[in-house]
Write a protein that holds these residues in place. Structure first.
Motif, PDB file in Angstrom:
ATOM      1  N   SER A 102       0.822  -1.209   0.000  1.00 53.44           N
ATOM      2  CA  SER A 102       0.000   0.000   0.000  1.00 53.44           C
ATOM      3  C   SER A 102       0.856   1.258   0.000  1.00 53.44           C
ATOM      4  O   SER A 102       0.560   2.217  -0.704  1.00 53.44           O
ATOM      5  N   HIS A 105       2.780   1.467  -3.590  1.00 54.90           N
ATOM      6  CA  HIS A 105       1.990   1.804  -4.770  1.00 54.90           C
ATOM      7  C   HIS A 105       1.017   2.951  -4.534  1.00 54.90           C
ATOM      8  O   HIS A 105       0.764   3.734  -5.441  1.00 54.90           O
ATOM      9  N   GLY A 106       0.469   3.062  -3.339  1.00 55.83           N
ATOM     10  CA  GLY A 106      -0.519   4.102  -3.080  1.00 55.83           C
ATOM     11  C   GLY A 106       0.075   5.484  -3.001  1.00 55.83           C
ATOM     12  O   GLY A 106      -0.416   6.422  -3.606  1.00 55.83           O
ATOM     13  N   TYR A 135      -5.206   4.986  -5.688  1.00 53.94           N
ATOM     14  CA  TYR A 135      -4.748   4.190  -6.816  1.00 53.94           C
ATOM     15  C   TYR A 135      -4.886   5.006  -8.095  1.00 53.94           C
ATOM     16  O   TYR A 135      -5.873   5.720  -8.288  1.00 53.94           O
ATOM     17  N   SER A 147       4.207  -5.853 -11.068  1.00 54.21           N
ATOM     18  CA  SER A 147       2.923  -5.657 -10.408  1.00 54.21           C
ATOM     19  C   SER A 147       2.193  -6.983 -10.233  1.00 54.21           C
ATOM     20  O   SER A 147       2.085  -7.772 -11.161  1.00 54.21           O
ATOM     21  N   LYS A 172     -10.413  -3.128  -6.941  1.00 50.48           N
ATOM     22  CA  LYS A 172      -9.706  -2.004  -7.546  1.00 50.48           C
ATOM     23  C   LYS A 172     -10.712  -1.152  -8.315  1.00 50.48           C
ATOM     24  O   LYS A 172     -11.488  -1.672  -9.112  1.00 50.48           O
ATOM     25  N   LYS A 176      -9.100   3.772  -6.076  1.00 47.89           N
ATOM     26  CA  LYS A 176      -8.847   3.064  -4.823  1.00 47.89           C
ATOM     27  C   LYS A 176      -8.448   1.613  -5.075  1.00 47.89           C
ATOM     28  O   LYS A 176      -8.992   0.945  -5.940  1.00 47.89           O
ATOM     29  N   PHE A 177      -7.492   1.149  -4.256  1.00 46.02           N
ATOM     30  CA  PHE A 177      -7.072  -0.241  -4.249  1.00 46.02           C
ATOM     31  C   PHE A 177      -7.320  -0.765  -2.846  1.00 46.02           C
ATOM     32  O   PHE A 177      -6.886  -0.149  -1.869  1.00 46.02           O
TER      33      PHE A 177
END
Length: 188
Positions: A102, A105-106, A135, A147, A172, A176-177
């Motif tokens: 998180s 990548h976030g 995301y 990924s 996803k 947002k993820f």
């Protein structure tokens, strides 16, 4: 499954501590202690079949606090938990890769809308871990090439460690993820 912490995290962490030291920030020693606690747990304390949820929570708290040194808008980084039984046992290092993912990548995405929310609940024989972050589809070619490998490893390992006693879901959207992990200890 006893994965090591991502080497990029270690190098980035040392850079954070270096920057804090250069600026002679008061938090430098606190950052060093937190990094030391994280590494000690990863290297030594997690070398067992199961660990208490209390110890995993301490690891995640240290990780979150350390990450806040790296991010300007730390008020958008939230960690909440409600644990009925601190001695509830889980497989070690199960949660940290999801949290690390998180942050990796976030926070890289849309800087203005960066957020990470982690919520952990445990009651009776049920455990629920829910993490969400901002995301975007943007990312480097290296990110796209690798990924999903960490998530795939976690899914495969869950099948081995918690066969028929887990629920793992990824959601996803455009912004947002989210990862939801549930463990059912009485079925294991």
């Amino acid at each position: 499954m006893r994965s090591q912490i991502n080497p990029h995290f270690l190098f980035n962490s040392l850079n954070v501590i270096f920057a804090l030291a250069l600026e002679k920030k008061e938090n430098t020693t606190k950052a060093i202690v937190q990094l030391s606690d994280i590494l000690r747990y990863v290297i030594y304390d997690s070398n067992t079949e199961k660990v208490s949820l209390k110890n995993e929570i301490i690891l995640l708290k240290n990780y979150f606090e350390f990450q806040k040194f790296r991010h300007q808008n730390s008020d958008q980084i939230k960690f909440m938990y409600n644990i009925a039984n601190d001695d509830f046992l889980i497989y070690p290092m199960l949660l940290l890769p999801l949290v690390e993912n998180s942050f990796k990548h976030g926070v890289k995405g849309d800087i203005e809308n960066t957020f990470i929310n982690l919520n952990i609940t445990q009651d009776d024989d049920k455990f629920h871990f829910l993490i969400e972050n901002n995301y975007t589809e943007n990312g480097s070619d290296e990110d796209k090439e690798y990924s999903g490998l960490g998530i795939e490893n976690i899914e495969n390992n869950l099948k081995i460690v918690y066969p028929k006693s887990h629920f793992f879901e990824i959601t996803k959207t455009e912004t947002k993820f989210m990862v939801s992990l549930k463990l059912f200890a009485n079925e294991n």
